[in-house]
Design a protein around this motif. Structure first.
Motif, PDB file in Angstrom:
ATOM      1  N   ALA A 186       0.835  -1.198   0.000  1.00 26.72           N
ATOM      2  CA  ALA A 186       0.000   0.000   0.000  1.00 26.72           C
ATOM      3  C   ALA A 186       0.871   1.249   0.000  1.00 26.72           C
ATOM      4  CB  ALA A 186      -0.921  -0.005   1.211  1.00 26.72           C
ATOM      5  N   ALA A 187       0.332   2.326  -0.532  1.00 27.77           N
ATOM      6  CA  ALA A 187       1.091   3.569  -0.644  1.00 27.77           C
ATOM      7  C   ALA A 187       1.540   4.085   0.713  1.00 27.77           C
ATOM      8  CB  ALA A 187       0.245   4.622  -1.357  1.00 27.77           C
ATOM      9  N   ASP A 188       0.732   3.847   1.752  1.00 27.08           N
ATOM     10  CA  ASP A 188       1.094   4.334   3.081  1.00 27.08           C
ATOM     11  C   ASP A 188       1.911   3.328   3.874  1.00 27.08           C
ATOM     12  OD1 ASP A 188      -0.852   2.464   3.615  1.00 27.08           O
ATOM     13  OD2 ASP A 188      -2.331   3.894   4.354  1.00 27.08           O
ATOM     14  N   GLY A 189       2.242   2.186   3.264  1.00 19.98           N
ATOM     15  CA  GLY A 189       3.057   1.193   3.938  1.00 19.98           C
ATOM     16  C   GLY A 189       2.326   0.368   4.972  1.00 19.98           C
ATOM     17  N   LEU A 190       1.015   0.551   5.097  1.00 18.94           N
ATOM     18  CA  LEU A 190       0.215  -0.171   6.085  1.00 18.94           C
ATOM     19  C   LEU A 190      -0.491  -1.355   5.434  1.00 18.94           C
ATOM     20  CD1 LEU A 190      -1.398   2.923   7.862  1.00 18.94           C
ATOM     21  CD2 LEU A 190       0.594   1.615   8.604  1.00 18.94           C
ATOM     22  N   PRO A 191      -0.846  -2.364   6.214  1.00 14.56           N
ATOM     23  CA  PRO A 191      -1.570  -3.501   5.646  1.00 14.56           C
ATOM     24  C   PRO A 191      -2.995  -3.119   5.274  1.00 14.56           C
ATOM     25  CG  PRO A 191      -1.451  -3.704   8.021  1.00 14.56           C
ATOM     26  CD  PRO A 191      -0.581  -2.534   7.655  1.00 14.56           C
ATOM     27  N   LEU A 192      -3.617  -3.949   4.471  1.00 15.15           N
ATOM     28  CA  LEU A 192      -5.022  -3.761   4.070  1.00 15.15           C
ATOM     29  C   LEU A 192      -5.810  -4.930   4.649  1.00 15.15           C
ATOM     30  CD1 LEU A 192      -7.121  -2.175   2.490  1.00 15.15           C
ATOM     31  CD2 LEU A 192      -6.421  -3.377   0.423  1.00 15.15           C
ATOM     32  N   LEU A 193      -6.494  -4.671   5.760  1.00 14.69           N
ATOM     33  CA  LEU A 193      -7.156  -5.716   6.526  1.00 14.69           C
ATOM     34  C   LEU A 193      -8.603  -5.350   6.799  1.00 14.69           C
ATOM     35  CD1 LEU A 193      -4.385  -6.251   9.257  1.00 14.69           C
ATOM     36  CD2 LEU A 193      -4.668  -7.564   7.153  1.00 14.69           C
ATOM     37  N   GLY A 194      -9.497  -6.327   6.690  1.00 16.11           N
ATOM     38  CA  GLY A 194     -10.876  -6.113   7.100  1.00 16.11           C
ATOM     39  C   GLY A 194     -11.865  -6.222   5.961  1.00 16.11           C
ATOM     40  N   ALA A 195     -13.074  -5.720   6.207  1.00 14.62           N
ATOM     41  CA  ALA A 195     -14.146  -5.776   5.219  1.00 14.62           C
ATOM     42  C   ALA A 195     -13.772  -4.958   3.989  1.00 14.62           C
ATOM     43  CB  ALA A 195     -15.443  -5.253   5.826  1.00 14.62           C
ATOM     44  N   SER A 196     -14.197  -5.438   2.826  1.00 10.89           N
ATOM     45  CA  SER A 196     -13.856  -4.778   1.559  1.00 10.89           C
ATOM     46  C   SER A 196     -14.851  -3.699   1.159  1.00 10.89           C
ATOM     47  CB  SER A 196     -13.781  -5.820   0.441  1.00 10.89           C
ATOM     48  OG  SER A 196     -15.087  -6.321   0.148  1.00 10.89           O
ATOM     49  N   GLY A 197     -15.997  -3.671   1.833  1.00  9.28           N
ATOM     50  CA  GLY A 197     -17.076  -2.791   1.381  1.00  9.28           C
ATOM     51  C   GLY A 197     -18.002  -3.480   0.398  1.00  9.28           C
ATOM     52  N   ARG A 198     -17.698  -4.729   0.060  1.00 10.14           N
ATOM     53  CA  ARG A 198     -18.544  -5.556  -0.801  1.00 10.14           C
ATOM     54  C   ARG A 198     -19.036  -6.739   0.043  1.00 10.14           C
ATOM     55  NH1 ARG A 198     -17.604  -1.475  -3.005  1.00 10.14           N
ATOM     56  NH2 ARG A 198     -16.754  -1.133  -5.109  1.00 10.14           N
ATOM     57  N   ASP A 199     -20.326  -7.013  -0.006  1.00 12.62           N
ATOM     58  CA  ASP A 199     -20.916  -8.043   0.852  1.00 12.62           C
ATOM     59  C   ASP A 199     -20.188  -9.376   0.727  1.00 12.62           C
ATOM     60  OD1 ASP A 199     -22.802  -6.260   1.720  1.00 12.62           O
ATOM     61  OD2 ASP A 199     -24.404  -7.008   0.419  1.00 12.62           O
ATOM     62  N   GLY A 200     -19.782  -9.898   1.859  1.00  6.91           N
ATOM     63  CA  GLY A 200     -19.185 -11.227   1.894  1.00  6.91           C
ATOM     64  C   GLY A 200     -17.728 -11.302   1.496  1.00  6.91           C
ATOM     65  N   ILE A 201     -17.094 -10.165   1.163  1.00  6.54           N
ATOM     66  CA  ILE A 201     -15.700 -10.160   0.700  1.00  6.54           C
ATOM     67  C   ILE A 201     -14.833  -9.449   1.737  1.00  6.54           C
ATOM     68  CG2 ILE A 201     -14.124  -9.637  -1.175  1.00  6.54           C
ATOM     69  CD1 ILE A 201     -16.386 -11.480  -2.012  1.00  6.54           C
ATOM     70  N   TRP A 202     -13.736 -10.095   2.126  1.00  3.03           N
ATOM     71  CA  TRP A 202     -12.807  -9.562   3.125  1.00  3.03           C
ATOM     72  C   TRP A 202     -11.396  -9.540   2.544  1.00  3.03           C
ATOM     73  CZ3 TRP A 202     -14.876  -8.321   8.018  1.00  3.03           C
ATOM     74  CH2 TRP A 202     -16.207  -8.709   8.201  1.00  3.03           C
ATOM     75  N   LEU A 203     -10.540  -8.699   3.111  1.00  9.96           N
ATOM     76  CA  LEU A 203      -9.191  -8.501   2.567  1.00  9.96           C
ATOM     77  C   LEU A 203      -8.128  -8.747   3.633  1.00  9.96           C
ATOM     78  CD1 LEU A 203      -9.846  -5.159   0.609  1.00  9.96           C
ATOM     79  CD2 LEU A 203      -9.970  -7.499  -0.287  1.00  9.96           C
ATOM     80  N   ASN A 204      -7.076  -9.419   3.236  1.00  9.88           N
ATOM     81  CA  ASN A 204      -5.893  -9.620   4.072  1.00  9.88           C
ATOM     82  C   ASN A 204      -4.688  -9.500   3.150  1.00  9.88           C
ATOM     83  OD1 ASN A 204      -3.937 -10.331   5.889  1.00  9.88           O
ATOM     84  ND2 ASN A 204      -4.786 -12.324   6.411  1.00  9.88           N
ATOM     85  N   LEU A 205      -4.264  -8.263   2.917  1.00  8.46           N
ATOM     86  CA  LEU A 205      -3.256  -7.971   1.896  1.00  8.46           C
ATOM     87  C   LEU A 205      -2.210  -6.991   2.429  1.00  8.46           C
ATOM     88  CD1 LEU A 205      -5.735  -7.350  -1.081  1.00  8.46           C
ATOM     89  CD2 LEU A 205      -4.320  -9.399  -0.750  1.00  8.46           C
ATOM     90  N   ALA A 206      -1.116  -6.871   1.669  1.00  9.81           N
ATOM     91  CA  ALA A 206      -0.096  -5.824   1.870  1.00  9.81           C
ATOM     92  C   ALA A 206       0.472  -5.831   3.277  1.00  9.81           C
ATOM     93  CB  ALA A 206      -0.685  -4.449   1.526  1.00  9.81           C
ATOM     94  N   GLN A 207       0.816  -7.014   3.771  1.00  4.04           N
ATOM     95  CA  GLN A 207       1.315  -7.093   5.149  1.00  4.04           C
ATOM     96  C   GLN A 207       2.786  -6.715   5.285  1.00  4.04           C
ATOM     97  OE1 GLN A 207       0.551 -10.633   7.369  1.00  4.04           O
ATOM     98  NE2 GLN A 207      -1.587 -10.737   6.768  1.00  4.04           N
ATOM     99  N   GLY A 208       3.536  -6.767   4.207  1.00  6.08           N
ATOM    100  CA  GLY A 208       4.950  -6.446   4.294  1.00  6.08           C
ATOM    101  C   GLY A 208       5.180  -4.952   4.376  1.00  6.08           C
ATOM    102  N   SER A 209       6.361  -4.551   4.796  1.00  2.00           N
ATOM    103  CA  SER A 209       6.733  -3.140   4.813  1.00  2.00           C
ATOM    104  C   SER A 209       7.513  -2.816   3.548  1.00  2.00           C
ATOM    105  CB  SER A 209       7.596  -2.836   6.043  1.00  2.00           C
ATOM    106  OG  SER A 209       8.881  -3.422   5.896  1.00  2.00           O
ATOM    107  N   ALA A 210       7.869  -1.546   3.391  1.00  4.08           N
ATOM    108  CA  ALA A 210       8.626  -1.132   2.210  1.00  4.08           C
ATOM    109  C   ALA A 210      10.072  -1.583   2.269  1.00  4.08           C
ATOM    110  CB  ALA A 210       8.567   0.388   2.065  1.00  4.08           C
TER     111      ALA A 210
END
Length: 438
Positions: A374-398
């Motif tokens: 992610a551009a801010d270097g933070l992970p992308l975790l949680g609900a996606s804003g789409r019903d039934g879809i969740w995200l667990n991405l971008a866990q690494g740092s720069a």
């Protein structure tokens, strides 16, 4: 609940385990032939809460071309976000929880994998230490141990360090370790299978449709016969792939699930596009070299004892069993042969700086891995804003394509997906979700 996990790297396998431990019926879809086959295969192998955030302004490579310029602009804007300090505090709490969860899993599941305690950050100049002070203060506020050391103290912790290389001092992170991420992922897969998790390898998810339930179209996609994947070997030379756990019929198949969690790393881009989700993510590429440590009776500390991180060069040095691994050279955009050659030269130079002659160069294994960042270097975790879809991405740092957040993020997501109250079970990951890109 019926839960689908897309991706069988360290993020996907730990998430599958946590969901299954809560009693859910879990299926994992993976396009490769085994777990940890891509970004988790030969990464830095460092997990330390103190390295979850950079201690100095992001060091971007020389940007060129529209894509890299756009990425640089996004990172600059992210650095000026007024909520950044709050996000960083939440991230550090998640990193601490993840470290504790990793230790708990290791004990409860009696996991035996190659690991060594402690991470030493090497600072070549007084300026580097001065720049890191703000980050060290934040670690102190979160009760993360970070002991500032002199050069002499660094040599006592890592006696194999080259005394002729300029070293101002270092920071010792006791709450950290060097470990074999791929080996750990395989052990977690076995634990998940014991809880009933089903794995579908060589399976590509073609389409996702949000809803209650969400629909998923997948297809068995083995490589062509003349390009068939051979079972990948562990770094000890043994096969560590026990095959698929479900029959794999040919053709596209549609399944429905109460929840779908995307853990596909760099492979998530196409799925996010079909869902019309546009978080500020890019694909970054990292490199590593691994080789056996040279064994000399007269020099028992020829190589590292645990993990080190060269702050100036953003390169990690890890002890993986009886091997040494250097990782770094992380860059956004398309990977190139020129970048690969340049990074390998850098890794060898750093090895020669700190541990000259410690690696058996005739047995070097080279690796290149990709990950979403992610551009801010933070992970992308949680609900996606789409019903039934969740995200667990971008866990690494720069700087480190490692696995410091995997266990904690998996537990936090399992809690969210089940709709339970947070309480003391998992940290609050609000603010690390997709809403920050709205």
């Amino acid at each position: 609940m019926r839960i689908a996990i897309i991706g069988a790297g360290i993020a996907g396998v730990t998430t599958a385990y946590e969901c299954a431990a809560d009693g859910h019926q879990v299926t994992v879809f993976e396009r490769c032939g085994s777990v940890a086959a891509e970004g988790s295969f030969a990464n830095a192998g460092i997990t330390a809460p103190g390295l979850s955030l950079p201690w100095s302004p992001p060091q971007l490579p020389c940007l060129g071309g529209g894509a890299k310029l756009a990425w640089g602009w996004q990172r600059w804007r992210a650095g000026r976000d007024k909520t950044r300090n709050e996000q960083h505090e939440r991230l550090l709490k998640l990193a601490l929880f993840s470290h504790a969860r990793l230790a708990e899993l290791r004990r409860s599941l009696q996991m035996d994998y190659e690991r060594a305690d402690g991470v030493l950050v090497l600072l070549r100049s007084e300026r580097e230490l001065s720049t890191a002070q703000a980050g060290l203060a934040l670690l102190g506020q979160q009760d993360i141990s970070a002991q500032v050391l002199s050069a002499e103290q660094c040599l006592r912790i890592e006696p194999g360090l080259n005394p002729d290389t300029q070293l101002h001092g270092g920071v010792h992170l006791e709450q950290g370790e060097a470990g074999n991420c791929r080996q750990f992922t395989h052990l977690m897969r076995i634990a998940a299978q014991r809880l009933g998790v089903q794995f579908r390898f060589h399976t590509t998810v073609r389409q996702l449709t949000p809803g209650a339930p969400a629909r998923l179209i997948h297809e068995y996609t083995p490589p062509p016969a003349n390009l068939a994947e051979r079972p990948r070997q562990t770094e000890n030379g043994e096969s560590n792939d026990s095959g698929d756990t479900r029959p794999a019929p040919m053709g596209c198949i549609e399944d429905s699930f109460d929840a779908v969690i995307i853990c596909a790393g760099a492979g998530a881009a196409s799925l996010l596009q079909t869902l019309k989700l546009k978080p500020a993510l890019t694909t970054v590429h990292g490199y590593s070299i691994t080789a056996p440590l040279r064994q000399l009776e007269a020099y028992p500390d020829l190589g590292p004892r645990a993990a080190l991180f060269d702050q100036q060069q953003q390169v990690s040095i890890s002890r993986i069993g009886q091997r040494i691994r250097l990782a770094g050279g992380i860059e956004p955009g398309a990977a190139s042969e020129r970048q690969k050659t340049s990074t390998h030269a850098l890794l060898h130079r750093i090895l020669n700086d700190w541990f000259p002659g410690s690696m058996l160069n005739s047995q070097i294994q080279q690796w290149q891995g990709s990950q979403a960042l992610a551009a801010d270097g933070l992970p992308l975790l949680g609900a996606s804003g789409r019903d039934g879809i969740w995200l667990n991405l971008a866990q690494g740092s720069a700087s480190v394509l490692g696995w410091p957040l995997a266990c904690g993020a998996a537990r936090a997501l399992a809690t969210q997906v089940a709709g339970r109250e947070r309480g003391g079970e998992a940290p609050d990951i609000t603010g690390l979700d997709i809403c920050r890109f709205a």
